[in-house]
Design a protein around this motif. Structure first.
Motif, PDB file in Angstrom:
ATOM      1  N   SER A 103       0.403  -1.097   0.052  1.00 35.76           N
ATOM      2  CA  SER A 103      -0.261  -0.321  -0.059  1.00 35.76           C
ATOM      3  C   SER A 103       1.152   1.777  -0.039  1.00 35.76           C
ATOM      4  N   LEU A 104       1.754   1.738   0.731  1.00 34.54           N
ATOM      5  CA  LEU A 104       2.591   2.323   0.845  1.00 34.54           C
ATOM      6  C   LEU A 104       3.873   2.639  -0.156  1.00 34.54           C
ATOM      7  N   LYS A 105       4.435   1.693  -0.873  1.00 34.26           N
ATOM      8  CA  LYS A 105       5.496   1.595  -1.810  1.00 34.26           C
ATOM      9  C   LYS A 105       5.282   2.421  -2.964  1.00 34.26           C
ATOM     10  N   PRO A 106       3.613   2.533  -3.392  1.00 34.92           N
ATOM     11  CA  PRO A 106       3.832   3.703  -4.783  1.00 34.92           C
ATOM     12  C   PRO A 106       3.493   4.837  -4.314  1.00 34.92           C
ATOM     13  N   LYS A 107       3.841   5.654  -3.417  1.00 33.68           N
ATOM     14  CA  LYS A 107       3.709   6.902  -2.284  1.00 33.68           C
ATOM     15  C   LYS A 107       5.663   7.417  -1.906  1.00 33.68           C
ATOM     16  N   VAL A 108       5.375   6.496  -1.296  1.00 33.26           N
ATOM     17  CA  VAL A 108       7.087   6.855  -0.118  1.00 33.26           C
ATOM     18  C   VAL A 108       7.566   5.437  -0.142  1.00 33.26           C
ATOM     19  N   GLU A 109       9.379   5.910  -0.293  1.00 33.17           N
ATOM     20  CA  GLU A 109      10.110   4.692   0.285  1.00 33.17           C
ATOM     21  C   GLU A 109      10.116   4.418   1.633  1.00 33.17           C
ATOM     22  N   ILE A 110      10.731   2.923   2.084  1.00 33.21           N
ATOM     23  CA  ILE A 110      10.070   2.784   3.050  1.00 33.21           C
ATOM     24  C   ILE A 110      11.987   2.709   3.819  1.00 33.21           C
ATOM     25  N   ASP A 111      11.910   2.642   4.971  1.00 31.24           N
ATOM     26  CA  ASP A 111      13.252   2.561   5.725  1.00 31.24           C
ATOM     27  C   ASP A 111      12.702   1.241   6.669  1.00 31.24           C
ATOM     28  N   PHE A 112      12.855   0.147   6.295  1.00 33.91           N
ATOM     29  CA  PHE A 112      13.103  -1.589   7.272  1.00 33.91           C
ATOM     30  C   PHE A 112      13.354  -1.278   8.851  1.00 33.91           C
ATOM     31  N   LEU A 113      13.586  -1.452   9.637  1.00 35.44           N
ATOM     32  CA  LEU A 113      13.973  -1.960  10.831  1.00 35.44           C
ATOM     33  C   LEU A 113      13.767  -3.696  11.580  1.00 35.44           C
ATOM     34  N   SER A 114      14.492  -3.463  12.089  1.00 34.12           N
ATOM     35  CA  SER A 114      15.160  -5.469  12.422  1.00 34.12           C
ATOM     36  C   SER A 114      13.986  -5.528  12.700  1.00 34.12           C
ATOM     37  N   ILE A 115      13.420  -6.880  12.604  1.00 35.25           N
ATOM     38  CA  ILE A 115      12.159  -8.415  12.643  1.00 35.25           C
ATOM     39  C   ILE A 115      12.254  -8.599  13.836  1.00 35.25           C
ATOM     40  N   PHE A 116      11.540  -8.233  14.824  1.00 34.12           N
ATOM     41  CA  PHE A 116      11.390  -8.266  15.626  1.00 34.12           C
ATOM     42  C   PHE A 116       9.840  -9.234  16.367  1.00 34.12           C
ATOM     43  N   LYS A 117      10.494 -10.246  17.614  1.00 30.95           N
ATOM     44  CA  LYS A 117       9.124 -10.926  18.582  1.00 30.95           C
ATOM     45  C   LYS A 117       8.464 -10.112  19.189  1.00 30.95           C
ATOM     46  N   ASP A 118       6.724  -9.999  19.170  1.00 31.63           N
ATOM     47  CA  ASP A 118       5.968  -9.591  19.885  1.00 31.63           C
ATOM     48  C   ASP A 118       5.102 -10.513  20.561  1.00 31.63           C
ATOM     49  N   VAL A 119       4.982 -10.670  21.622  1.00 26.54           N
ATOM     50  CA  VAL A 119       3.860 -11.275  22.615  1.00 26.54           C
ATOM     51  C   VAL A 119       2.770 -11.166  22.845  1.00 26.54           C
ATOM     52  N   ASP A 120       2.067 -12.583  22.340  1.00 25.42           N
ATOM     53  CA  ASP A 120       0.514 -12.532  22.206  1.00 25.42           C
ATOM     54  C   ASP A 120       0.061 -13.738  23.174  1.00 25.42           C
ATOM     55  N   ASN A 121       1.006 -14.626  23.379  1.00 25.55           N
ATOM     56  CA  ASN A 121       0.576 -15.424  23.967  1.00 25.55           C
ATOM     57  C   ASN A 121       1.643 -16.335  25.142  1.00 25.55           C
ATOM     58  N   GLN A 122       1.245 -16.928  25.301  1.00 20.35           N
ATOM     59  CA  GLN A 122       2.201 -17.962  26.466  1.00 20.35           C
ATOM     60  C   GLN A 122       3.788 -18.509  25.220  1.00 20.35           C
ATOM     61  N   SER A 123       3.258 -19.420  24.865  1.00 18.73           N
ATOM     62  CA  SER A 123       4.545 -19.675  23.228  1.00 18.73           C
ATOM     63  C   SER A 123       5.505 -18.622  22.954  1.00 18.73           C
ATOM     64  N   ASP A 124       4.319 -17.127  22.749  1.00 17.45           N
ATOM     65  CA  ASP A 124       5.350 -16.312  22.267  1.00 17.45           C
ATOM     66  C   ASP A 124       6.424 -16.232  23.384  1.00 17.45           C
ATOM     67  N   PHE A 125       5.882 -15.848  24.788  1.00 20.68           N
ATOM     68  CA  PHE A 125       6.449 -15.505  25.589  1.00 20.68           C
ATOM     69  C   PHE A 125       7.985 -16.336  26.053  1.00 20.68           C
ATOM     70  N   LEU A 126       7.858 -17.716  25.744  1.00 22.03           N
ATOM     71  CA  LEU A 126       9.267 -18.792  26.318  1.00 22.03           C
ATOM     72  C   LEU A 126       9.504 -18.057  25.362  1.00 22.03           C
ATOM     73  N   SER A 127       8.933 -18.060  24.226  1.00 25.07           N
ATOM     74  CA  SER A 127      10.159 -18.069  22.698  1.00 25.07           C
ATOM     75  C   SER A 127      11.381 -16.823  22.632  1.00 25.07           C
ATOM     76  N   LEU A 128      11.193 -15.721  23.735  1.00 21.52           N
ATOM     77  CA  LEU A 128      12.037 -14.326  23.363  1.00 21.52           C
ATOM     78  C   LEU A 128      13.086 -15.450  24.167  1.00 21.52           C
ATOM     79  N   LEU A 129      13.072 -16.264  24.366  1.00 22.51           N
ATOM     80  CA  LEU A 129      14.531 -16.665  25.156  1.00 22.51           C
ATOM     81  C   LEU A 129      15.470 -17.225  24.084  1.00 22.51           C
ATOM     82  N   ASP A 130      15.069 -17.213  23.017  1.00 19.35           N
ATOM     83  CA  ASP A 130      15.442 -17.225  22.072  1.00 19.35           C
ATOM     84  C   ASP A 130      16.198 -15.961  21.418  1.00 19.35           C
ATOM     85  N   PHE A 131      15.935 -15.170  21.794  1.00 15.42           N
ATOM     86  CA  PHE A 131      16.810 -13.353  22.123  1.00 15.42           C
ATOM     87  C   PHE A 131      17.202 -12.590  23.272  1.00 15.42           C
ATOM     88  N   SER A 132      17.740 -13.631  24.212  1.00 11.98           N
ATOM     89  CA  SER A 132      18.025 -13.125  25.673  1.00 11.98           C
ATOM     90  C   SER A 132      19.268 -12.177  25.189  1.00 11.98           C
TER      91      SER A 132
END
Length: 223
Positions: free
Chosen positions: A149-178
Motif C-alpha cells: 500500500s505504501l510503496k507507490p507513495k513513499v520509500e520505506i526504511d525497514f527496521l530489524s524484524i522482532f518478536k511480539d508477545v501474544d500468548n504463552q508460546s510467544d513469551f517462552l520463545s523470547l528466550l531465543d532472543f535473550s
C-alpha cells in the motif's frame, strides 16, 4: 515551520492486556513494558499520545487502529511513530531511526516474525484511511499488505524484524532472543520459569524444557 511528529502508543492498559493475553507472568511483563515505553518515548522529546482501550473506537482491531491514527493526525501532527507495548526488543535506537526516516521524507516499518509489525513511522499525507481499513488486520498478511500500500507513495526504511508477545508460546520463545532483551524481562522469564539453576547462555534449553513442561500445559488458547 517544522513538521510536528508525535509518538502514538496504541495499547490497552496492563489490566486489559492481562485479561486478553492470559499467560504466566503477563502482569509483570506488561507493567515493565509500560514503564520502559514511557521512558524511551520521553527520551525522544516528542509528544507521546497513549491510546488505551478507553479511547479506542471501532468494532474490530482494524477500525480501532485506523481511528486512533486518524484521530491523532487531526490534532495537527504531520507524522507519527506508532508502536504497541508487546515488543520487548524495541529500543531507543529504533525510535531514533524512525525519526530520521520521517525527517528525510520516508516511512519506516519494524516487522514481526508473525507477519505483523511493532512500529510504523508514517507521514499524514501517506495515511489513507480507506486503504488502511481494508488491510488484513490480525493476520500474517498485514505487514506485506501495508508495504504494498505504501510503496507507490513513499520509500520505506525497514527496521530489524522482532518478536511480539501474544500468548504463552510467544513469551517462552523470547528466550531465543535473550541477548536483545532488557534485564528486567530476562529476570521475569527466569522467575516465572524457575530456571535459576540452569546456565542462561543456552536459551534453546529454556525453550525446549519450558514448552514441554508444566508452564506450557497451563497456557490458554491463543487470542
Amino acid at each position: 515551520m517544522e513538521n510536528k511528529t508525535g509518538i502514538l502508543i496504541f495499547s490497552r492498559s496492563t489490566l486489559a492486556e492481562c485479561s486478553v493475553k492470559k499467560f504466566n507472568g503477563n502482569h509483570s511483563f506488561f507493567e515493565s513494558q509500560k514503564k520502559r515505553l514511557e521512558a524511551l518515548c520521553a527520551k525522544t522529546g516528542l509528544d507521546v499520545i497513549w491510546f488505551g482501550e478507553k479511547h479506542q473506537k471501532g468494532k474490530n482491531f482494524g477500525e480501532r487502529f485506523c481511528h486512533s491514527i486518524a484521530s491523532v493526525f487531526s490534532k495537527g501532527y504531520d507524522s507519527l511513530i506508532i508502536i504497541g507495548n508487546d515488543c520487548p526488543q524495541l529500543k531507543f535506537n529504533h525510535l531514533q531511526s524512525s525519526i530520521k526516516s520521517l525527517e528525510s521524507g520516508n516511512a519506516s516499518l519494524g516487522r514481526c516474525f508473525d507477519g505483523g509489525f511493532y512500529l510504523l513511522g508514517i507521514q499524514k499525507k501517506h495515511f489513507k484511511y480507506s486503504e488502511f481499513i481494508n488491510l488484513s488486520w490480525n493476520s500474517h498478511k498485514v505487514s506485506n499488505e501495508l508495504v504494498k500500500s505504501l510503496k507507490p507513495k513513499v520509500e520505506i526504511d525497514f527496521l530489524s524484524i522482532f518478536k511480539d508477545v501474544d500468548n504463552q508460546s510467544d513469551f517462552l520463545s523470547l528466550l531465543d532472543f535473550s541477548k536483545q532483551l532488557y534485564t528486567d524481562v530476562i529476570l521475569i522469564l527466569k522467575r516465572i520459569l524457575k530456571f535459576f539453576n540452569i546456565h542462561f547462555q543456552d536459551p534453546t534449553l529454556f525453550v525446549k524444557e519450558g514448552v514441554t513442561g508444566v508452564y506450557f500445559n497451563k497456557a490458554p488458547p491463543s487470542v
